[in-house]
Motif scaffolding. Structure first.
Motif, PDB file in Angstrom:
ATOM      1  N   MET A   1      19.896  36.524  62.224  1.00 28.01           N
ATOM      2  CA  MET A   1      18.892  36.098  61.249  1.00 28.01           C
ATOM      3  C   MET A   1      17.831  35.231  61.929  1.00 28.01           C
ATOM      4  O   MET A   1      18.156  34.327  62.674  1.00 28.01           O
ATOM      5  N   ILE A 135      12.948  33.785  55.959  1.00 23.16           N
ATOM      6  CA  ILE A 135      14.194  34.133  56.645  1.00 23.16           C
ATOM      7  C   ILE A 135      14.380  35.638  56.575  1.00 23.16           C
ATOM      8  O   ILE A 135      13.937  36.294  55.627  1.00 23.16           O
TER       9      ILE A 135
ATOM     10  N   GLU B  36      27.831  39.024  50.464  1.00 19.59           N
ATOM     11  CA  GLU B  36      27.455  37.608  50.394  1.00 19.59           C
ATOM     12  C   GLU B  36      25.970  37.476  50.696  1.00 19.59           C
ATOM     13  O   GLU B  36      25.497  37.967  51.727  1.00 19.59           O
ATOM     14  N   GLY B  37      25.228  36.795  49.807  1.00 14.90           N
ATOM     15  CA  GLY B  37      23.807  36.630  50.074  1.00 14.90           C
ATOM     16  C   GLY B  37      23.072  36.179  48.842  1.00 14.90           C
ATOM     17  O   GLY B  37      23.615  35.431  48.024  1.00 14.90           O
ATOM     18  N   MET B  38      21.826  36.626  48.729  1.00 12.56           N
ATOM     19  CA  MET B  38      21.011  36.275  47.569  1.00 12.56           C
ATOM     20  C   MET B  38      20.305  37.514  47.035  1.00 12.56           C
ATOM     21  O   MET B  38      19.924  38.396  47.804  1.00 12.56           O
ATOM     22  N   ALA B 103      22.820  33.970  43.285  1.00 14.15           N
ATOM     23  CA  ALA B 103      23.783  34.034  44.388  1.00 14.15           C
ATOM     24  C   ALA B 103      24.609  35.311  44.271  1.00 14.15           C
ATOM     25  O   ALA B 103      25.004  35.717  43.168  1.00 14.15           O
TER      26      ALA B 103
ATOM     27  N   SER C   3      27.315  31.981  55.001  1.00 12.01           N
ATOM     28  CA  SER C   3      27.037  31.594  53.616  1.00 12.01           C
ATOM     29  C   SER C   3      28.056  30.558  53.171  1.00 12.01           C
ATOM     30  O   SER C   3      29.152  30.458  53.737  1.00 12.01           O
ATOM     31  N   VAL C  39      18.598  27.275  50.419  1.00  7.52           N
ATOM     32  CA  VAL C  39      19.580  26.692  49.509  1.00  7.52           C
ATOM     33  C   VAL C  39      19.157  27.038  48.093  1.00  7.52           C
ATOM     34  O   VAL C  39      18.042  26.710  47.681  1.00  7.52           O
ATOM     35  N   LYS C 133      24.438  27.550  46.511  1.00 11.03           N
ATOM     36  CA  LYS C 133      24.709  28.670  47.439  1.00 11.03           C
ATOM     37  C   LYS C 133      23.760  28.532  48.614  1.00 11.03           C
ATOM     38  O   LYS C 133      22.538  28.415  48.420  1.00 11.03           O
ATOM     39  N   ILE C 134      24.295  28.562  49.795  1.00  9.13           N
ATOM     40  CA  ILE C 134      23.491  28.373  51.010  1.00  9.13           C
ATOM     41  C   ILE C 134      23.689  29.592  51.909  1.00  9.13           C
ATOM     42  O   ILE C 134      24.824  30.017  52.127  1.00  9.13           O
ATOM     43  N   ILE C 135      22.572  30.158  52.375  1.00 10.18           N
ATOM     44  CA  ILE C 135      22.680  31.231  53.368  1.00 10.18           C
ATOM     45  C   ILE C 135      21.789  30.891  54.559  1.00 10.18           C
ATOM     46  O   ILE C 135      20.765  30.215  54.419  1.00 10.18           O
TER      47      ILE C 135
END
Lengths: 137, 137, 137
Positions: A1, A135, B36-38, B103, C3, C39, C133-135
């Protein structure tokens, strides 16, 4: 990433102003070299907004009139007892929003036909910033 | 990092309509194979919203009444001098928002008990799009 | 891509309350170990908001007064025919927003000088959740 960060600086001449910043965000995307991902564009100050809508002069007047009628600058705000005079700007910014998240597809903003990114200033005449964070890959 | 993109198309029968699109977003997530991600879901048109709230018929009537009282379709808008009649829709969309970011956890929308994704149309009766963009792994 | 997911729980003493949750989000970021990314902080309930603005007591009173004048708790809402009494809260939450997305840079919230993350409760006095949620990487 991969990730990329850039600040855009503004100093509007009047208290309230609506500035199309789409081209500046597009330049940040090109600088980033990222092709697929997400672009976050947010006001870093709490009396300004970043939003997406049409770049049409009548509409900008409609936004100005709607916001000023609903939240007049000259009304009484508890916040102004701190000595500031921008209580209205903190509320106007909530209505128009702090940030936009835009899909980045094939190296470009993934936009519908009329989408444009605006910086809406509600307490200007000083230097203020917008953050562009990208990102992806 | 993986990414996935899909457009959802809508043509509502009336000018304003509130459409639950949660199942369509869930299908896009399954198609993506991302765990997993957004997930970004945004209106690609500037007179429509994507928002998250309850799927309850009375609430949808409350939204309709609130928005129409605050920003009546038949009021005078500078934007309508372009020949359009959707000045109100550009303002209603700002109040309800352009996009949601959700999320993605274990391959599913990471939602509280009543969260549902809605497409809110404020100037319908023509074909319009919503973008679903998913990033993660 | 990494994540991280965490729930923050709240039970406010009054129906409406504004809680600064910045420190809790910062702790989640430290737990995640992620340095660069995004975030997402969102209410998991549909009568509460997460928003970013100033932590100033007068401003919080201004928000409260503005929202209650525009969408009074005691007004008539179709939603309340379900037996609930929170029709106003579903509308207030739309105005203040469901979520914020914040840039994560060098392991910290990438904030302007006065940005603070708030949980705004419009139908409290019961346990409710916020998702972080953080990626990133």
């Amino acid at each position: 990433m991969k990730s990329y960060r850039e600040e855009l600086w503004f100093q509007t001449e009047s208290r309230r102003e609506y500035v199309n910043i789409t081209a500046q965000v597009e330049r940040a995307i090109q600088q980033s070299g990222i092709q697929e991902g997400m672009v976050l564009v947010n006001a870093m100050h709490i009396t300004a907004s970043v939003y997406i809508n049409d770049d049409e002069v009548g509409l900008l007047q409609d936004y100005e009139r709607f916001l000023e009628q609903l939240v007049p600058h000259s009304a009484d705000y508890q916040h102004n007892r701190t000595g500031e005079d921008n209580g209205d700007a903190h509320i106007k910014r909530q209505i128009m929003g702090r940030e936009v998240v835009v899909a980045l597809t094939k190296g470009a903003l993934d936009f519908g036909p009329w989408e444009q990114i605006f910086y809406a200033e509600f307490d200007g005449r000083r230097r203020k910033r917008v953050l562009v964070k990208i990102i992806g890959e």
